[in-house]
Design an enzyme around this catalytic site. Structure first.
Site, PDB file in Angstrom:
ATOM      1  N   ASP A  19      46.754  49.053  42.367  1.00 20.39           N
ATOM      2  CA  ASP A  19      45.480  49.772  42.286  1.00 20.39           C
ATOM      3  C   ASP A  19      45.726  51.254  42.527  1.00 20.39           C
ATOM      4  O   ASP A  19      46.375  51.595  43.515  1.00 20.39           O
ATOM      5  CB  ASP A  19      44.585  49.296  43.441  1.00 20.39           C
ATOM      6  CG  ASP A  19      43.509  48.376  42.955  1.00 20.39           C
ATOM      7  OD1 ASP A  19      43.443  48.140  41.746  1.00 20.39           O
ATOM      8  OD2 ASP A  19      42.731  47.901  43.808  1.00 20.39           O
ATOM      9  N   SER A 256      45.874  53.883  54.085  1.00 19.98           N
ATOM     10  CA  SER A 256      46.649  53.033  53.197  1.00 19.98           C
ATOM     11  C   SER A 256      45.756  51.910  52.706  1.00 19.98           C
ATOM     12  O   SER A 256      44.711  51.628  53.292  1.00 19.98           O
ATOM     13  CB  SER A 256      47.861  52.465  53.932  1.00 19.98           C
ATOM     14  OG  SER A 256      47.420  51.447  54.800  1.00 19.98           O
ATOM     15  N   LYS A 257      46.197  51.291  51.613  1.00 23.07           N
ATOM     16  CA  LYS A 257      45.384  50.229  51.026  1.00 23.07           C
ATOM     17  C   LYS A 257      45.274  49.043  51.988  1.00 23.07           C
ATOM     18  O   LYS A 257      44.368  48.242  51.885  1.00 23.07           O
ATOM     19  CB  LYS A 257      45.984  49.786  49.693  1.00 23.07           C
ATOM     20  CG  LYS A 257      45.876  50.872  48.634  1.00 23.07           C
ATOM     21  CD  LYS A 257      46.334  50.353  47.280  1.00 23.07           C
ATOM     22  CE  LYS A 257      47.103  51.407  46.536  1.00 23.07           C
ATOM     23  NZ  LYS A 257      47.856  50.876  45.397  1.00 23.07           N
ATOM     24  N   ARG A 258      46.208  48.958  52.926  1.00 22.27           N
ATOM     25  CA  ARG A 258      46.169  47.866  53.891  1.00 22.27           C
ATOM     26  C   ARG A 258      45.102  48.095  54.961  1.00 22.27           C
ATOM     27  O   ARG A 258      44.444  47.173  55.391  1.00 22.27           O
ATOM     28  CB  ARG A 258      47.543  47.668  54.552  1.00 22.27           C
ATOM     29  CG  ARG A 258      48.264  46.429  54.044  1.00 22.27           C
ATOM     30  CD  ARG A 258      49.733  46.446  54.439  1.00 22.27           C
ATOM     31  NE  ARG A 258      50.452  47.483  53.699  1.00 22.27           N
ATOM     32  CZ  ARG A 258      51.105  48.492  54.259  1.00 22.27           C
ATOM     33  NH1 ARG A 258      51.141  48.626  55.557  1.00 22.27           N
ATOM     34  NH2 ARG A 258      51.730  49.378  53.519  1.00 22.27           N
TER      35      ARG A 258
END
Ligand code: GLU
Length: 491
Positions: A19, A256-258
Site C-alpha cells: 500500500d 508506520s503502517k503497523r
C-alpha cells in the site's frame, strides 16, 4: 517570482512494496510545489529494484492514490516522457556500464562473501564491541580465484563501493543548511541477481533524468554521502538536496503502517477525506501556515508562498483532529452538487454502491446532500446519516435508544401528525412544518422541543436525524405516513 527561478526538475521515487505510504504523498506535494513554482517538471519514477519486497498491485495503487490526491506527474511510467522508461526494472542495461566504469576506475570491487560469512562477521564485530563496523573488505584486491580459496565464498558476486577514508560527510541541505552524516560502509551497488541497489540506481537515474533537486525524507540523510561519492566518481553534476522531516505519531514515534492506519495513503480515500483537505494537512506538517490568520491554504497559495528555507526541520506530529477539522472546512466550502458527486464517487470507490449506481439513488442523494453538508465530517458518514431515505418502509428499524426516548404522549402526537399530514395539499417542507406546528405545538400544546420527536423517530428510526421537515419532504407523503402509522401501531 517564477521568472527568477530556473525551471527545476523534481521527482518522487516510491518503491512498489505494498500500500502506498502517506509519506509518498507528502514528498510528492513538496516536490510538485517546487516544480510548479519554477515552471519545471515533476517526475514519478518507480524504484522496483528490490525484488524481494516487490508487490505487483502496488504500482497501480501508487498511480491511483496520487492522482486521487491531486498530485499529478508530468512524466512517469504510465504517461511516458522524454527519459522513459521510468521504471527501474526496465532500465537494467542502463546501470551496467556505470558499474563497469566504477570497477575500472578502482572505485568499486567485487565481493564474493556469502550471506553466512557476512552474518558471522557482523556477530563478531558486535561481540568484540569494535568501533568500526561494516564490511571488512576481505574480498578487496583479490581475484576470484584468490578469494575462492577462503571460507564463505559464493559464486555470484556483488559489487561494492570502495568508500575512501577521507569521504566527505558534509553537504548543504536546502532545508537544514550544513548537514553531517555518519561514515558509510562499503555499500553494495550491484546485487548478485544483477539488479542495482537503490543507491546506484537513484544516482544514475536522477542524473540521466535531469533531476535538479532531490527532495526526500530525512531517513536518507545518512545515504547522501554515498550518493555524493557516486556523483563525483561518475562526473555527474550534483543536484541540490532537501531532506524533509519524518512524519510522526502524536507520541513522536515514526509513522508506520503497523502502528497507524493513517500511514496508508489509501486509508484517507476509504475514510472519505477530500484530497484538498489532505494536501492542506500535509502542507501544514512540513510548512508553516501560508496565511497569518488561517491554516487553510489551497495548493496554489502554497506554491506561491513556497520557499525551502521555510520548511520545518522538526518531526511534524500527525494530528488527525487537525485533518478532521480541515476536512469539515473543505466539505462545507463545496457546492452541494459537488459534494454529492464526491459522496457518490466515494460510495462507488468503496463498493458500497455499484460502479453504475441507480440514477434514482444518485438523484435522491444529490437532493439530500444539502441537509447533511453542515455537519458532515467524512464522506463515509454521509450515507449512514441518510440511510432512512434509502430504506424500504417495511425494512426501517427503529433504534432502541430512539424508542426509549419516546414519552407517554407519543401515540397522541403520532395520531395528530397523521391526521394533519394526511390532509396536506402541498408536500413541501414549509407546508409540512407549518402543519405539524399547528397540529402538535398549538393543537396539543406540546413544547416544540418535544413535539416533533416521535415523528422523527417514526420516519428515520433515529433519535438524531437531518432537518426533519426537509427529510419528510424528500421521503414523500406516502412513505412518511406509512412510517408514522407503523410506529403508532407498535405503541
Ligand atoms: N525509493 C526510495 C523510497 O522508496 C526513494 C528515496 C529517494 O527519494 O531517494 O523512499
Amino acid at each position: 517570482m517564477t521568472d527568477q527561478l530556473s525551471p527545476a526538475r523534481l521527482r518522487v521515487a516510491p518503491s512498489p512494496t505494498g500500500d502506498p505510504h502517506v509519506g509518498t504523498a507528502y514528498m510528492s506535494l513538496f516536490n510538485l510545489a517546487y516544480a510548479r513554482k519554477t515552471g519545471g517538471q515533476f517526475v514519478l519514477r518507480i524504484e522496483d529494484t528490490d525484488r524481494a519486497r516487490y508487490r505487483a498491485d502496488s504500482e497501480q495503487q501508487i498511480f491511483e492514490t496520487l492522482r486521487w490526491a491531486g498530485l499529478p506527474w508530468d512524466e512517469g511510467p504510465d504517461v511516458g516522457g522524454p527519459y522513459a522508461p521510468y521504471r527501474q526494472s526496465e532500465r537494467l542495461d542502463t546501470y551496467r556500464p556505470y558499474v563497469e566504469r566504477l570497477i575500472a576506475d578502482g572505485h568499486a570491487y567485487y565481493c564474493w562473501c556469502s550471506a553466512d560469512r557476512l552474518a558471522q562477521m557482523r556477530a563478531e564485530q558486535q561481540a568484540s564491541k569494535q568501533a568500526t563496523t561494516g564490511y571488512d573488505r576481505l574480498c578487496y584486491g583479490k581475484t576470484r580465484e584468490e578469494r575462492a580459496e577462503l571460507p564463505g565464498f559464493t559464486d555470484e558476486p556483488v559489487v561494492r563501493m570502495l568508500v575512501p577514508d577521507d569521504v566527505d560527510l558534509h553537504f548543504d541541505d536546502l532545508v537544514r543548511g550544513p548537514v553531517s552524516a555518519p561514515r558509510p560502509d562499503d555499500q553494495v551497488i550491484l546485487k548478485a541477481d544483477g539488479f542495482p541497489t537503490y543507491h546506484l540506481a537513484v544516482v544514475v537515474d536522477d542524473h540521466l533524468m535531469g533531476i535538479t533537486h532531490v527532495v526526500r525524507g530525512e531517513e536518507w540523510i545518512s545515504s547522501t554521502p554515498k550518493h555524493l561519492l557516486l556523483y563525483r566518481w561518475l562526473e555527474f553534476p550534483e543536484p541540490r538536496f532537501a531532506h524533509m522531516p519524518l512524519l510522526r505519531n502524536t507520541d513522536k514515534s515514526k509513522i508506520s503502517k503497523r502502528n497507524n492506519p493513517a500511514a496508508r495513503l489509501t486509508w484517507f480515500r476509504e475514510e472519505g477525506y477530500l484530497p484538498e483537505a489532505l494536501l492542506n494537512f500535509l502542507q501544514l506538517l512540513g510548512y508553516p501556515p501560508v496565511h497569518e490568520e488561517t491554516e487553510v491554504a489551497t495548493f496554489d497559495e502554497f506554491v506561491a508562498s513556497f520557499e525551502w528555507s521555510r520548511v520545518n526541520t522538526v518531526g511534524p506530529v500527525f494530528d488527525i483532529d487537525k485533518l478532521n477539522w480541515l476536512n469539515g472546512h473543505y466539505i462545507r466550502s463545496l457546492t452541494p452538487d459537488d459534494l454529492a458527486r464526491r459522496i457518490v464517487e466515494h460510495l462507488q470507490q468503496t463498493g458500497v454502491w455499484p460502479a453504475e449506481p441507480d440514477p434514482a439513488d444518485v438523484e435522491l442523494l444529490t437532493a439530500a446532500t444539502p441537509l447533511i453538508q453542515e455537519r458532515l465530517g467524512l464522506l463515509k458518514e454521509a450515507l449512514p446519516k441518510l440511510q432512512f431515505l434509502f430504506t424500504a418502509d417495511a425494512d426501517l428499524v427503529v433504534a432502541d435508544d430512539a424508542r426509549a426516548q419516546l414519552r407517554d404522549d407519543a401515540g397522541q402526537v403520532l395520531d395528530a401528525a397523521l391526521a394533519a399530514l394526511g390532509g396536506l395539499d402541498s408536500w413541501d417542507h414549509a407546508s409540512i412544518e407549518a402543519t405539524l406546528r399547528s397540529a402538535l405545538v398549538d393543537g396539543l400544546g406540546i413544547k416544540a422541543k418535544f413535539a416533533f420527536g416521535p415523528v422523527r423517530v417514526a420516519v428515520t428510526g433515529q433519535r438524531v436525524s437531518p432537518p426533519l421537515f426537509e427529510s419528510l419532504e424528500l421521503l414523500g407523503r406516502e412513505s412518511s405516513l406509512n412510517r408514522i402509522r407503523a410506529l403508532r401501531e407498535t405503541l
